[in-house]
Design a protein around this motif. Sequence first.
Motif, short mmCIF file in Angstrom:
data_model
loop_
_atom_site.label_atom_id
_atom_site.label_comp_id
_atom_site.label_asym_id
_atom_site.label_seq_id
_atom_site.Cartn_x
_atom_site.Cartn_y
_atom_site.Cartn_z
N ARG A 90 0.83 -1.21 0.00
CA ARG A 90 0.00 0.00 0.00
C ARG A 90 0.87 1.25 0.00
O ARG A 90 0.60 2.20 -0.74
N ASP A 91 1.91 1.28 0.85
CA ASP A 91 2.81 2.43 0.87
C ASP A 91 3.34 2.73 -0.53
O ASP A 91 3.40 3.89 -0.95
N ALA A 92 3.76 1.67 -1.22
CA ALA A 92 4.40 1.83 -2.54
C ALA A 92 3.42 2.30 -3.60
O ALA A 92 3.84 2.74 -4.68
N THR A 93 2.13 2.22 -3.31
CA THR A 93 1.10 2.67 -4.25
C THR A 93 0.54 4.03 -3.85
O THR A 93 0.45 4.96 -4.65
N SER A 94 0.15 4.17 -2.59
CA SER A 94 -0.55 5.38 -2.14
C SER A 94 0.33 6.62 -2.15
O SER A 94 -0.12 7.70 -2.57
N LEU A 95 1.57 6.49 -1.68
CA LEU A 95 2.42 7.68 -1.58
C LEU A 95 2.68 8.30 -2.95
O LEU A 95 2.48 9.51 -3.13
N PRO A 96 3.13 7.52 -3.95
CA PRO A 96 3.32 8.14 -5.26
C PRO A 96 2.02 8.58 -5.91
O PRO A 96 2.00 9.56 -6.66
N LEU A 97 0.91 7.89 -5.63
CA LEU A 97 -0.39 8.30 -6.19
C LEU A 97 -0.77 9.68 -5.65
O LEU A 97 -1.22 10.55 -6.41
N ILE A 98 -0.57 9.91 -4.36
CA ILE A 98 -0.88 11.21 -3.76
C ILE A 98 0.01 12.29 -4.34
O ILE A 98 -0.46 13.38 -4.72
N ARG A 99 1.31 12.02 -4.44
CA ARG A 99 2.24 13.02 -5.00
C ARG A 99 1.85 13.40 -6.42
O ARG A 99 1.80 14.58 -6.78
N LYS A 100 1.58 12.40 -7.24
CA LYS A 100 1.23 12.66 -8.64
C LYS A 100 -0.09 13.43 -8.75
O LYS A 100 -0.23 14.32 -9.60
N ALA A 101 -1.06 13.07 -7.91
CA ALA A 101 -2.35 13.77 -7.96
C ALA A 101 -2.16 15.25 -7.62
O ALA A 101 -2.73 16.13 -8.29
N LEU A 102 -1.38 15.55 -6.60
CA LEU A 102 -1.14 16.94 -6.23
C LEU A 102 -0.40 17.68 -7.35
O LEU A 102 -0.72 18.83 -7.67
N GLU A 103 0.59 17.04 -7.94
CA GLU A 103 1.35 17.66 -9.03
C GLU A 103 0.45 18.00 -10.21
O GLU A 103 0.66 19.00 -10.90
N ARG A 104 -0.56 17.17 -10.44
CA ARG A 104 -1.44 17.35 -11.59
C ARG A 104 -2.69 18.17 -11.26
O ARG A 104 -3.54 18.38 -12.13
N GLY A 105 -2.82 18.63 -10.02
CA GLY A 105 -3.97 19.43 -9.65
C GLY A 105 -5.26 18.65 -9.58
O GLY A 105 -6.35 19.19 -9.83
N ILE A 106 -5.17 17.38 -9.20
CA ILE A 106 -6.35 16.53 -9.05
C ILE A 106 -6.79 16.56 -7.59
O ILE A 106 -5.96 16.42 -6.69
N PRO A 107 -8.07 16.77 -7.30
CA PRO A 107 -8.53 16.85 -5.91
C PRO A 107 -8.17 15.61 -5.10
O PRO A 107 -8.26 14.48 -5.60
N VAL A 108 -7.79 15.85 -3.84
CA VAL A 108 -7.37 14.77 -2.94
C VAL A 108 -8.07 14.93 -1.60
O VAL A 108 -8.08 16.02 -1.02
N LEU A 109 -8.65 13.84 -1.11
CA LEU A 109 -9.15 13.76 0.25
C LEU A 109 -8.43 12.62 0.93
O LEU A 109 -8.52 11.46 0.49
N ALA A 110 -7.67 12.92 1.99
CA ALA A 110 -6.85 11.92 2.68
C ALA A 110 -7.36 11.76 4.10
O ALA A 110 -7.43 12.73 4.85
N ILE A 111 -7.70 10.52 4.46
CA ILE A 111 -8.37 10.24 5.73
C ILE A 111 -7.50 9.33 6.59
O ILE A 111 -7.06 8.26 6.13
#
Length: 264
Positions: A90-111
């Motif tokens: 999960r770490d290897a998937t979620s962390l880069p997914l969050i970084r990429k979403a922020l870089e691309r201006g995609i909305p993120v909700l992290a719980i």
Amino acid sequence: MNTPLIAVTCDTREFDGALWHATQQQYVSAAANAAGVTPLLVPALGATLDLDRVLDAVHGVMATGSKSNVHPALYGGDASEANGPYDPARDATSLPLIRKALERGIPVLAICRGMQELNVALGGTLQTEIQERDGALDHRMPDAPTRDKRYAPRQTLTAAPGTCLAAIAGAAPIQVNSLHRQAIDRLAAGLRAEAFAEDGIIEAVSPDNAQAFALGVQWHPEYWATSDPTSAAIFAAFGDAVRRHASARPSRSPIAEFSTRLGA
């Protein structure tokens, strides 16, 4: 317009000797019923996944909570059996997914775990077993007979003025169901703390200069997303941001997509 899609992070779980990729019902139900979006589960396959392709297909990302903790090796800490369990996939998937979403201006909700992932993804650190600190509140899930009682709001927070959370929840104190054993230690550069527990634990964050809605909360608004006003407002704000992103992104027909793949 069709209901926009969001990517939802998954844990790995083992049942009967087989590995599963899963998340709790409460997250996907809140996404569909309170945010008005269609959740798609992203398997925790790490570098095997083309995360850019995933983000091409969705208009938001929700990083969910979990029983597992972010592995301390990712922020310079030491792993221990007491601090586990861990979920490196999960770490290897979620962390880069969050970084990429922020870089691309995609909305993120992290719980919950997702907020901790957001902090680590941007270079911050975590403190573990926070209930053992002098003067600390016990933020762990209470031993109660029902899920409703375990997830009942029991901590008071106030959003800092001028923050993303204040715009959603207002200036009055709110009651939240914060359930966790680890928390932010050093806040990542580029993140701002938006709310604190009474013992000083950071309970909400957002990125500075975010291109789109991006909010991390340490509690569980998904559990009461259709009944608690603050929880509902958080998911409504996320859903609205996802729809704005979907409206602003140029749409392509399936025929155009297929032609591109064929090199036409």
